[in-house]
Scaffold this motif. Sequence first.
Motif, PDB file in Angstrom:
ATOM      1  N   LEU A  76       0.894  -0.878  -0.213  1.00 15.96           N
ATOM      2  CA  LEU A  76       0.214   0.370  -0.382  1.00 15.96           C
ATOM      3  C   LEU A  76       1.301   1.047  -0.050  1.00 15.96           C
ATOM      4  O   LEU A  76       0.166   2.457  -0.843  1.00 15.96           O
ATOM      5  N   ASP A  77       2.018   1.552   0.358  1.00 20.65           N
ATOM      6  CA  ASP A  77       2.749   2.126   0.359  1.00 20.65           C
ATOM      7  C   ASP A  77       2.873   3.015  -0.661  1.00 20.65           C
ATOM      8  O   ASP A  77       3.711   3.958  -0.984  1.00 20.65           O
ATOM      9  N   ALA A  78       3.041   2.230  -2.123  1.00 21.32           N
ATOM     10  CA  ALA A  78       3.411   2.704  -3.552  1.00 21.32           C
ATOM     11  C   ALA A  78       2.340   3.284  -4.138  1.00 21.32           C
ATOM     12  O   ALA A  78       2.421   4.466  -4.358  1.00 21.32           O
ATOM     13  N   CYS A  79       1.071   3.569  -3.215  1.00 19.02           N
ATOM     14  CA  CYS A  79      -0.372   4.886  -3.034  1.00 19.02           C
ATOM     15  C   CYS A  79       1.188   6.000  -2.693  1.00 19.02           C
ATOM     16  O   CYS A  79       0.781   7.524  -3.623  1.00 19.02           O
ATOM     17  N   SER A  80       1.918   6.361  -2.028  1.00 17.14           N
ATOM     18  CA  SER A  80       2.437   7.450  -1.835  1.00 17.14           C
ATOM     19  C   SER A  80       3.097   7.585  -2.633  1.00 17.14           C
ATOM     20  O   SER A  80       3.326   9.370  -2.843  1.00 17.14           O
ATOM     21  N   GLY A  81       3.691   6.866  -3.178  1.00 14.37           N
ATOM     22  CA  GLY A  81       4.521   7.640  -4.230  1.00 14.37           C
ATOM     23  C   GLY A  81       3.563   8.269  -5.577  1.00 14.37           C
ATOM     24  O   GLY A  81       3.552   9.453  -6.500  1.00 14.37           O
ATOM     25  N   ALA A  82       2.253   7.611  -6.162  1.00 11.91           N
ATOM     26  CA  ALA A  82       0.673   8.399  -6.210  1.00 11.91           C
ATOM     27  C   ALA A  82       0.880   9.978  -5.962  1.00 11.91           C
ATOM     28  O   ALA A  82       0.166  11.080  -7.229  1.00 11.91           O
ATOM     29  N   MET A  83       0.390   9.687  -4.670  1.00 13.36           N
ATOM     30  CA  MET A  83       0.455  10.976  -4.286  1.00 13.36           C
ATOM     31  C   MET A  83       0.955  12.303  -4.183  1.00 13.36           C
ATOM     32  O   MET A  83       1.341  13.635  -5.119  1.00 13.36           O
ATOM     33  N   GLN A  84       2.762  11.769  -4.200  1.00 11.27           N
ATOM     34  CA  GLN A  84       4.106  12.766  -4.969  1.00 11.27           C
ATOM     35  C   GLN A  84       4.193  12.982  -6.388  1.00 11.27           C
ATOM     36  O   GLN A  84       3.976  14.130  -6.696  1.00 11.27           O
ATOM     37  N   TYR A  85       3.219  12.104  -7.283  1.00  4.84           N
ATOM     38  CA  TYR A  85       3.327  12.319  -8.719  1.00  4.84           C
ATOM     39  C   TYR A  85       2.548  13.795  -8.744  1.00  4.84           C
ATOM     40  O   TYR A  85       2.203  14.268  -9.609  1.00  4.84           O
ATOM     41  N   LEU A  86       1.294  13.160  -8.337  1.00  2.19           N
ATOM     42  CA  LEU A  86       0.161  14.078  -8.939  1.00  2.19           C
ATOM     43  C   LEU A  86       0.382  15.676  -7.610  1.00  2.19           C
ATOM     44  O   LEU A  86      -0.308  15.999  -8.901  1.00  2.19           O
ATOM     45  N   GLU A  87       1.147  15.156  -6.996  1.00  2.47           N
ATOM     46  CA  GLU A  87       1.159  16.439  -5.974  1.00  2.47           C
ATOM     47  C   GLU A  87       2.347  18.087  -6.747  1.00  2.47           C
ATOM     48  O   GLU A  87       1.787  19.048  -7.298  1.00  2.47           O
ATOM     49  N   GLU A  88       3.106  16.907  -7.387  1.00  5.00           N
ATOM     50  CA  GLU A  88       4.294  17.861  -8.345  1.00  5.00           C
ATOM     51  C   GLU A  88       3.747  18.122  -9.880  1.00  5.00           C
ATOM     52  O   GLU A  88       4.396  18.790 -10.147  1.00  5.00           O
ATOM     53  N   ASN A  89       2.726  17.786  -9.464  1.00  8.42           N
ATOM     54  CA  ASN A  89       1.849  18.084 -11.299  1.00  8.42           C
ATOM     55  C   ASN A  89       0.949  18.987 -11.059  1.00  8.42           C
ATOM     56  O   ASN A  89       0.150  19.346 -12.071  1.00  8.42           O
ATOM     57  N   GLY A  90       1.159  19.519  -9.864  1.00  2.00           N
ATOM     58  CA  GLY A  90      -0.406  20.434  -9.288  1.00  2.00           C
ATOM     59  C   GLY A  90      -1.863  19.405  -9.305  1.00  2.00           C
ATOM     60  O   GLY A  90      -2.743  20.624  -9.556  1.00  2.00           O
ATOM     61  N   TYR A  91      -2.020  18.485  -9.068  1.00  2.00           N
ATOM     62  CA  TYR A  91      -3.582  17.796  -8.970  1.00  2.00           C
ATOM     63  C   TYR A  91      -3.823  17.649  -7.864  1.00  2.00           C
ATOM     64  O   TYR A  91      -3.140  17.150  -7.228  1.00  2.00           O
ATOM     65  N   GLY A  92      -4.932  17.578  -7.367  1.00  2.00           N
ATOM     66  CA  GLY A  92      -5.719  17.579  -6.551  1.00  2.00           C
ATOM     67  C   GLY A  92      -6.575  18.428  -5.732  1.00  2.00           C
ATOM     68  O   GLY A  92      -6.887  19.422  -6.164  1.00  2.00           O
ATOM     69  N   PHE A  93      -7.701  17.909  -4.826  1.00  2.00           N
ATOM     70  CA  PHE A  93      -7.856  19.043  -4.335  1.00  2.00           C
ATOM     71  C   PHE A  93      -7.345  20.477  -3.624  1.00  2.00           C
ATOM     72  O   PHE A  93      -6.507  20.096  -3.080  1.00  2.00           O
ATOM     73  N   ASP A  94      -7.992  21.387  -4.280  1.00  2.00           N
ATOM     74  CA  ASP A  94      -7.631  23.143  -3.304  1.00  2.00           C
ATOM     75  C   ASP A  94      -7.723  23.039  -1.581  1.00  2.00           C
ATOM     76  O   ASP A  94      -8.582  23.576  -1.728  1.00  2.00           O
ATOM     77  N   MET A  95      -6.319  22.759  -0.843  1.00  2.00           N
ATOM     78  CA  MET A  95      -7.678  23.415   0.001  1.00  2.00           C
ATOM     79  C   MET A  95      -6.431  24.114   0.550  1.00  2.00           C
ATOM     80  O   MET A  95      -6.407  24.452   1.994  1.00  2.00           O
ATOM     81  N   GLN A  96      -6.245  25.303  -0.382  1.00  2.00           N
ATOM     82  CA  GLN A  96      -5.426  26.648   0.235  1.00  2.00           C
ATOM     83  C   GLN A  96      -3.760  26.445   0.558  1.00  2.00           C
ATOM     84  O   GLN A  96      -2.973  27.124  -0.135  1.00  2.00           O
ATOM     85  N   VAL A  97      -3.965  25.788   1.148  1.00  2.00           N
ATOM     86  CA  VAL A  97      -2.433  25.740   2.030  1.00  2.00           C
ATOM     87  C   VAL A  97      -1.711  23.972   0.780  1.00  2.00           C
ATOM     88  O   VAL A  97      -0.751  24.477   0.885  1.00  2.00           O
ATOM     89  N   ALA A  98      -2.801  23.721   0.504  1.00  2.00           N
ATOM     90  CA  ALA A  98      -1.894  22.513  -0.599  1.00  2.00           C
ATOM     91  C   ALA A  98      -2.960  21.840  -1.509  1.00  2.00           C
ATOM     92  O   ALA A  98      -4.117  21.773  -1.278  1.00  2.00           O
ATOM     93  N   LYS A  99      -2.017  21.181  -2.633  1.00  2.00           N
ATOM     94  CA  LYS A  99      -3.668  20.776  -3.393  1.00  2.00           C
ATOM     95  C   LYS A  99      -3.705  19.301  -2.929  1.00  2.00           C
ATOM     96  O   LYS A  99      -1.644  18.436  -2.879  1.00  2.00           O
TER      97      LYS A  99
END
Length: 315
Positions: A76-99
Motif C-alpha cells: 500500500l506504500d506504493a500509493c504514496s508514490g502516486a500522491m507525490q507524482y500528482l502533487e508535483e504535477n499540480g493535481y488534487g483538491f485545492d485546500m488553500q495551503v496545498a493541493k
Amino acid sequence: MKEIKITDIKGIQIGSYEDSRAATGCTVIIAKEGATTGVDVRGGAPATRETDLLDPKNLVSKIHAVMLSGGSAFGLDACSGAMQYLEENGYGFDMQVAKVPIVCGASLFDLSVENPNVRPDKQMGYQACINSEKNSIQEGNYGAGCGASVGKILGPQYAMKGGLGTYALDLEGIQVGAIVAVNACGNVLDYQSKKMLAGTYDRKNHQFIDLETAMNHIRQAPGSNTTIGCIVTNVKLNKAQCTKTASITHNGYALAISPVHTMSDGDTIFVMSTNEIEAEVDIVGVLATKVMAQAINNAIKKAKSAYGLLAYKDV
C-alpha cells in the motif's frame, strides 16, 4: 459493440512498474482531473487504502488515482508514490495551503513467490505513474500481476502463474474497460465455456485437480491470495452508482474464478467514472461484468511461466 483498449477511454492514464527478479510490482490508474469512484470489497482478507471515503455518505466526490499492487499490506506504500507524482504535477483538491490528491489502493499477497523483502514502495509507485504518461499496458507478468499466482487451494506447490489483464468495449459510445491482477486462491475458468485455464495442477500426472477433490484435501486455509481490479467508464455515475456497479462487477469474478471471495482472498473492485456521457447504470453493470471476466481470462492467457510456476501457455 466493438473491442477497444482500456487506454482509449479519455481522462485516464495507466502505467505499471515491476521488479521481475523479486516478483512484485504495481499498476496505477490515474484520473488527473478526478473521477467519481466506488468500491466493493468481497474477500475476507483485504489490504486496502482510503476505501472508507468512497462510501456514498462521505464527503469526497472524486479521487485522482487507484493503485493496484503486490506486496500485501506493505504494498500500500506504493500509493504514496502516486500522491507525490500528482502533487508535483499540480493535481488534487485545492485546500488553500496545498493541493491534496486522493489515491485509493488495494494490494495482493505475492510475498511467498520470490523475495519477500522486496515490496512495492513509494519509489515503485512513483515510477508506475511516470510510466503512465506512455499510457501503454503490457499484460501477463507485469505490474501488479508480476508475482501473481492462482489455484492455491492445496498450497503453492500446486499453483500456476496468474497475471495482469485488461479488456474494454464500446457500445455506441458507452465505454467500459477492466484491468485486473489475478492472484486467486481458486481456479480460473474460461467464463463462457467453463473450461479450466489455470489452477490447482498436479505436475506429476500432468492434470488439473478438480475443485471437489481439492476441497476434500484441505487441512488449513490457504494464504497468499487476492484478486484486485478496476472498472473505468465514460458514463456519468455518482458515488452510489459506482459502488453498485462495483458490486455487480463481482459477477465477473464469479464467472471466471472458482472458488471466489474466500476468507483468504481480499477480492476488491473499484469503479471509476470520467463522467462524459449519459447512459443507464444497468448497461454499465452488464458490460462491466463481461469485460472483467474477459480481463481475468486475458491475464491468464498472457502470463508466462516464471518463479517455478507453470503458465496456461505451457499446460
